[in-house]
Design an enzyme around this catalytic site. Structure first.
Site, short mmCIF file in Angstrom:
data_model
loop_
_atom_site.label_atom_id
_atom_site.label_comp_id
_atom_site.label_asym_id
_atom_site.label_seq_id
_atom_site.Cartn_x
_atom_site.Cartn_y
_atom_site.Cartn_z
N LYS A 238 0.84 -1.19 0.00
CA LYS A 238 0.00 0.00 0.00
C LYS A 238 0.88 1.25 0.00
CE LYS A 238 -3.67 -2.02 2.91
NZ LYS A 238 -4.82 -1.90 2.00
N ARG B 118 -10.12 -11.52 2.80
CA ARG B 118 -11.03 -12.59 2.36
C ARG B 118 -10.39 -13.96 2.50
NH1 ARG B 118 -11.44 -9.62 -3.26
NH2 ARG B 118 -11.11 -7.95 -1.75
#
Length: 474
Positions: free
Chosen positions: A253, A327
Site C-alpha cells: 500500500k 477474504r
C-alpha cells in the site's frame, strides 16, 4: 462503567446535573429563561441562571424523532467534547425508539476515549460522564428498565472492541488479542476460549490463514470463543477478520492508505465485543465467535502474487493480489466454523474488507451480502430498529467469472477490478456449505468513526448484531 437510573419527575433529579430535554417537554420549569430558550427554534444552551441544574440544553422536537440522519446525536456530540457535569438528566418522555437506542449507545460509549490508552499526557481532572438519569413517563418504566440494561450491555461490548482496535499495532498483535480476549472472557464462566497457534493452524489445514500470516514476525492465531447459554440447540456462528496490521504485503500500500490499517482487525474485535455483550445479558443461546488473526507483513516468507494456497475445506485459491488478504483469512475461518458446527443456525462474518463498499454506500451503511432471504430480511430489520443499518448488495452466479482462475479453484481478486465488494463475497460463499445460512457484512465504512480528519473505532456492527440476536433468541 457509566451507571443509570429512571425518574418520572424532574424533582427527583440530582442537583448540578446537566439537563438535556426536548423543547416541548411538559416538565420543564415555568420560567422566563425556559420560555426564551423555547423560542430559539434551534439548539438552546445555557450555564447561567439554571439552578438547580448546572446546565440546561433544549433541542428542537424534530431531532428527537430523526431516526434517519442522526440529528440528535450531531447536536449532542459537541456537548460531550468537553462536558461540564459528570451527571446528565436526559428527557426521554417523547423520543423515537431507534433514536433512543442511538443516544444511549453514544452516552454509554463515553466510558472510552483515546486518553484511556495512556499514550498521551492528558488532564486527569477533566470531567467525564459517569451517570445518566432518564426522565420518563410512569407507564414507560418497566419496558425501559429492560431496554437500558440491554443497551448498557451492548455498549460494554462496543467499548471493549473499541479499546482493542484503537491500540497501536505494534502492541495489538495476534497473540496480544488472544491474551486480551482470554482476560475479558474470564469474567464470564459461560465463555470458553480455544486457541490455534501457527503450528496447529498448519496441522488443521488452514492454508489461507497461514499464507497471510507467515510473512510476519508475529505469527497468526485462530481464536474461537464458545458460549453455551443452553445445554443444546443450534449454534450461531460469528466470524471476524483480524488483520492486526495490513501493509498490503508484497502488493504494498502507499503510505496514506496504510495509516489506519491498525483498524483492519475491527471485525475480529467486534466479534469479541459481541460475545461479551451477549454473555453480560446471559442469553439462552449457543454461540461460537471465531477471530482470524494475522499480520499482513513483508518479509522473506511473505506470500507472493501468483502463489496458490489451500483452505481447510480443500478449496485452492490463487493469490493474485496480496492486498486482498482479508477474504483469505475469512474464508478459512468460515470453513473451519462450518466443519465444527455443520448444523449451525447461521454463520455471519464481518470485516473491513473493501474500500469499494465505502464508495458505494458511504460511512453510514454496512454492506450486506447473502443468498439467504430470511437472514437478509432479519438483518435489515434489525439494522433499522437499532439504527445500525445495512444495505444489501447483489450476490449471485453472475459474479462467477470474477473469481475464475486458470490454475486454482478460485482467485482472490477479479482481474477486471469490477464489483470488488460483491466479488469478495462471492469468493467467501464457497467456504460455507449451502446447508448453513450465511451472510457477509462489509464494515469498511462503518467500523470507524471519522471526525475532524481523524478516525477512531466505532464498535459497529455490534448494535446491529445484538438486535438481531435478541430477536432471534426470543
Amino acid at each position: 462503567m457509566i451507571t443509570w437510573q429512571l425518574i418520572t419527575t424532574l424533582s427527583q433529579a440530582k442537583p448540578q446535573s446537566h439537563l438535556i430535554a426536548c423543547s416541548s417537554c411538559s416538565q420543564l420549569p415555568d420560567t422566563a429563561l425556559i420560555d426564551e430558550m423555547r423560542e430559539q427554534q434551534t439548539v438552546a444552551d445555557t450555564r447561567f441562571g439554571c439552578a438547580p441544574f448546572s446546565r440546561i440544553t433544549l433541542l428542537p422536537e424534530a431531532l428527537w424523532h430523526d431516526a434517519l440522519t442522526g440529528g440528535l446525536l450531531a447536536a449532542l456530540r459537541p456537548l460531550f467534547a468537553a462536558p461540564v457535569s459528570r451527571e446528565i438528566v436526559l428527557d426521554i418522555t417523547n423520543i423515537h425508539d431507534t433514536v433512543l437506542a442511538q443516544v444511549l449507545l453514544f452516552l454509554f460509549n463515553q466510558a472510552h476515549s483515546l486518553s484511556d490508552l495512556q499514550l498521551k499526557k492528558t488532564d486527569e481532572t477533566a470531567v467525564r460522564l459517569c451517570h445518566i438519569t432518564a426522565l420518563c413517563r410512569p407507564e414507560q418504566q418497566v419496558s425501559l428498565e429492560t431496554f437500558f440494561r440491554q443497551q448498557q450491555a451492548i455498549a460494554q461490548g462496543m467499548v471493549a472492541a473499541r479499546r482493542l482496535a484503537d491500540l497501536p499495532s505494534d502492541r495489538c498483535t495476534p497473540q496480544f488479542m488472544v491474551e486480551e480476549a482470554q482476560k475479558l472472557c474470564a469474567a464470564f464462566p459461560a465463555l470458553h476460549c480455544e486457541v490455534l497457534d501457527e503450528r496447529q493452524i498448519v496441522a488443521q489445514g488452514l492454508g489461507l490463514l497461514h499464507a497471510v500470516g507467515k510473512g510476519a514476525t508475529c505469527p497468526p492465531r485462530l481464536l474461537a470463543i464458545h458460549y453455551n447459554g443452553v445445554p443444546d440447540g443450534p449454534v450461531r456462528c460469528y466470524v471476524g477478520k483480524g488483520i492486526t496490521f495490513d501493509t498490503g504485503g508484497l502488493w504494498l500500500k502507499e503510505g496514506a492508505g496504510m495509516y489506519t490499517m491498525k483498524y483492519d482487525m475491527c471485525g475480529a474485535a467486534n466479534v469479541l465485543g459481541l460475545m461479551l455483550s451477549m454473555a453480560e445479558l446471559g442469553l439462552p443461546v449457543r454461540i461460537m465467535g471465531v477471530l482470524a488473526l494475522a499480520e499482513n507483513a513483508i518479509g522473506p516468507d511473505a506470500m507472493q502474487p501468483g502463489s496458490v494456497a489451500t483452505a481447510c475445506n480443500g478449496t485452492t485459491v490463487e493469490i493474485n493480489n496480496t492486498d486482498a488478504e482479508g477474504r483469505l483469512v475469512l474464508a478459512d475461518a468460515i470453513a473451519w466454523a462450518s466443519k465444527r458446527h455443520p448444523q449451525a443456525r447461521y454463520i455471519i462474518d464481518m470485516a473491513t474488507l473493501t474500500g469499494a463498499v465505502v464508495k458505494a454506500l458511504g460511512y453510514e451503511l454496512s454492506g450486506l451480502m447473502t443468498q439467504d432471504e430470511p437472514l437478509r430480511h432479519a438483518l435489515s430489520r434489525a439494522g433499522q430498529k437499532s439504527g445500525d443499518e445495512v444495505w444489501s448488495l447483489p450476490l449471485d452466479a453472475r459474479l462467477k467469472k470474477q473469481t475464475d482462475s486458470a490454475i486454482a479453484d478460485l482467485c482472490n481478486t477479479p482481474t477486471n477490478n469490477a464489483a470488488i465488494s460483491a466479488s469478495a463475497a462471492w469468493l467467501l460463499h464457497h467456504f460455507c456449505p449451502p446447508t448453513i445460512p450465511w451472510a457477509h457484512l462489509d464494515i469498511s465504512g462503518t467500523a470507524l468513526w471519522r471526525e475532524n480528519g481523524r478516525s477512531v473505532a466505532s464498535g459497529r456492527p455490534i448494535p446491529l448484531l445484538m438486535e438481531h440476536l435478541l430477536g432471534d433468541s426470543a
